[in-house]
Design a protein around this motif. Structure first.
Motif, PDB file in Angstrom:
ATOM      1  N   UNK A   1      47.734  41.018  50.075  1.00 34.15           N
ATOM      2  CA  UNK A   1      48.900  41.156  49.206  1.00 34.15           C
ATOM      3  C   UNK A   1      48.521  41.666  47.818  1.00 34.15           C
ATOM      4  N   UNK A   2      47.265  41.999  47.623  1.00 34.23           N
ATOM      5  CA  UNK A   2      46.775  42.444  46.319  1.00 34.23           C
ATOM      6  C   UNK A   2      47.396  43.792  45.964  1.00 34.23           C
TER       7      UNK A   2
ATOM      8  N   UNK B   1      39.948  51.936  40.935  1.00 29.96           N
ATOM      9  CA  UNK B   1      40.241  51.153  39.733  1.00 29.96           C
ATOM     10  C   UNK B   1      41.067  49.944  40.126  1.00 29.96           C
ATOM     11  N   UNK B   2      40.716  48.802  39.560  1.00 25.57           N
ATOM     12  CA  UNK B   2      41.337  47.515  39.895  1.00 25.57           C
ATOM     13  C   UNK B   2      42.070  46.986  38.674  1.00 25.57           C
ATOM     14  N   UNK B   3      43.400  47.027  38.756  1.00 32.60           N
ATOM     15  CA  UNK B   3      44.221  46.450  37.690  1.00 32.60           C
ATOM     16  C   UNK B   3      44.876  45.160  38.108  1.00 32.60           C
ATOM     17  N   UNK B   4      44.783  44.834  39.401  1.00 36.42           N
ATOM     18  CA  UNK B   4      45.320  43.571  39.899  1.00 36.42           C
ATOM     19  C   UNK B   4      46.821  43.425  39.755  1.00 36.42           C
ATOM     20  N   UNK B   5      47.531  44.525  39.490  1.00 36.05           N
ATOM     21  CA  UNK B   5      48.964  44.419  39.261  1.00 36.05           C
ATOM     22  C   UNK B   5      49.300  43.881  37.888  1.00 36.05           C
TER      23      UNK B   5
ATOM     24  N   UNK C   1      46.488  53.121  42.017  1.00 32.75           N
ATOM     25  CA  UNK C   1      46.601  52.229  43.176  1.00 32.75           C
ATOM     26  C   UNK C   1      45.880  52.757  44.407  1.00 32.75           C
ATOM     27  N   UNK C   2      45.640  54.062  44.435  1.00 27.08           N
ATOM     28  CA  UNK C   2      44.954  54.661  45.573  1.00 27.08           C
ATOM     29  C   UNK C   2      43.596  55.197  45.147  1.00 27.08           C
ATOM     30  N   UNK C   3      42.729  55.399  46.117  1.00 24.36           N
ATOM     31  CA  UNK C   3      41.411  55.958  45.846  1.00 24.36           C
ATOM     32  C   UNK C   3      41.563  57.395  45.368  1.00 24.36           C
TER      33      UNK C   3
ATOM     34  N   UNK D   1      36.955  48.477  36.415  1.00 26.25           N
ATOM     35  CA  UNK D   1      37.607  47.173  36.408  1.00 26.25           C
ATOM     36  C   UNK D   1      38.503  47.063  35.177  1.00 26.25           C
ATOM     37  N   UNK D   2      39.798  46.900  35.419  1.00 24.60           N
ATOM     38  CA  UNK D   2      40.798  46.773  34.366  1.00 24.60           C
ATOM     39  C   UNK D   2      41.489  45.416  34.384  1.00 24.60           C
ATOM     40  N   UNK D   3      41.416  44.740  35.510  1.00 21.57           N
ATOM     41  CA  UNK D   3      42.080  43.447  35.661  1.00 21.57           C
ATOM     42  C   UNK D   3      41.474  42.441  34.683  1.00 21.57           C
ATOM     43  N   UNK D   4      42.233  41.975  33.697  1.00 20.65           N
ATOM     44  CA  UNK D   4      41.666  41.055  32.697  1.00 20.65           C
ATOM     45  C   UNK D   4      41.126  39.767  33.293  1.00 20.65           C
TER      46      UNK D   4
END
Length: 307
Positions: A84-85, A221-225, A231-233, A294-297
């Motif tokens: 669900x990420x 890139x990972x922002x975790x929402x 959102x895509x490679x 990595x962007x997800x705080x």
């Protein structure tokens, strides 16, 4: 496993907690999950009465077994959470020396250069990405045996399998590593490619940037929402280079710091004292094969104290 005698004789409880954090992070790929595992492990220790604790001959070994069982449960639930990420999921990058000395090198690994490198970079994103492809039992067996040196008989008690089955689990995990990390480069080769990437990005030279990217390069890139992220490679040298230069132009106000990470040279970007992102790389044949942003705080905790 040389982990000391009794809990009351452990001179520095912080060292023991750090070892458990190191184990749990390698099993889960995030410091938050690792922290939860360690807290649950110590809660179970303190729930024992004095007589029960006194009966435990090797408290550090007991803590390792409990933490590993908790991690096995966490890995099972993490798979459901990641379905669900929002966007790409990446392991949390950490400084190269965050867990230095916390793992044990197995004697069997010393004879094989690939195994030697694998053990040297066990906090690298490249290896943690491979570990993500393993089943929970394979990952636990691999980390406990190949990184922390536990015998198969002890691991069997943790995962509820026979020693022979655990030996096979670890072998399968090792095969995953070999198949997915066929080209291991020296640190200076890695760093030269990353420095060329940096120079081309800072000058805005699209062609120079494309030349340092492998034909099959991929950017995740990972922002975790939580924050904006692709959102895509992003794939191919042209698309990755244009994406990078576009981001660099929009984020020109951020400061960029070179940092040593498990994969080699990487970058930490800050807005004042606030860490906004961490970027690290996988290099193959002198070219950048993977870019991880990595962007997800929630996954930047290892850098918030100016690591």
């Amino acid at each position: 496993m040389k982990t000391g005698a009794r809990m009351g004789e452990l001179d520095d409880v912080i060292v023991e907690r750090r070892r458990l954090m190191s184990l749990a992070y390698r099993m889960t790929g995030t410091l938050a999950d690792a922290e939860d595992i360690v807290q649950e492990t110590y809660l179970r220790w303190y729930r024992l009465d004095d007589a029960e604790r006194e009966a435990i001959a090797n408290p550090a070994g007991w803590l390792t077994r409990v933490a590993s069982r908790v991690a096995l449960d966490v890995l099972g639930s993490a798979r459901k959470r990641r379905e669900q990420y929002v966007g790409q999921w990446l392991p949390e990058p950490v400084p190269a020396d965050l867990f230095t000395g916390a793992a044990s090198v197995t004697a069997a690994a010393l004879g094989d250069p690939l195994d030697r490198v694998t053990l040297d970079d066990t906090v690298s994103t490249a290896l943690l990405v491979v570990l993500e492809a393993m089943t929970p039992a394979e990952r636990v067996a691999f980390v406990l045996h190949d990184v922390f040196g536990l015998p198969f008989e002890e691991i069997a008690e943790i995962v509820g399998r026979s020693p022979a089955a655990v030996r096979q689990l670890a072998a399968t995990g090792r095969r995953h590593v070999r198949e997915n990390r066929s080209s291991v480069v020296a640190r200076d080769e890695h760093d030269r490619a990353v420095e060329a990437f940096r120079d081309a990005t800072l000058t805005g030279d699209l062609q120079a940037l494309m030349r340092v990217l492998a034909p099959g390069v991929e950017l995740r890139s990972d922002g975790g929402g939580v924050v904006s992220a692709a959102r895509n490679v992003v794939a191919s040298p042209d698309r990755v280079a244009r994406f990078i230069l576009g981001v660099a132009e929009k984020q020109a106000h951020l400061s960029m710091e070179q940092q040593r990470m498990g994969d080699g040279l990487g970058f930490v970007f800050r807005d004042g004292d606030t860490v906004m992102s961490v970027v690290n790389f996988r290099v193959e044949d002198g070219l950048i094969r993977d870019v991880w942003i990595m962007l997800n705080p929630e996954k930047l905790t290892g850098w918030r104290d100016g690591a």
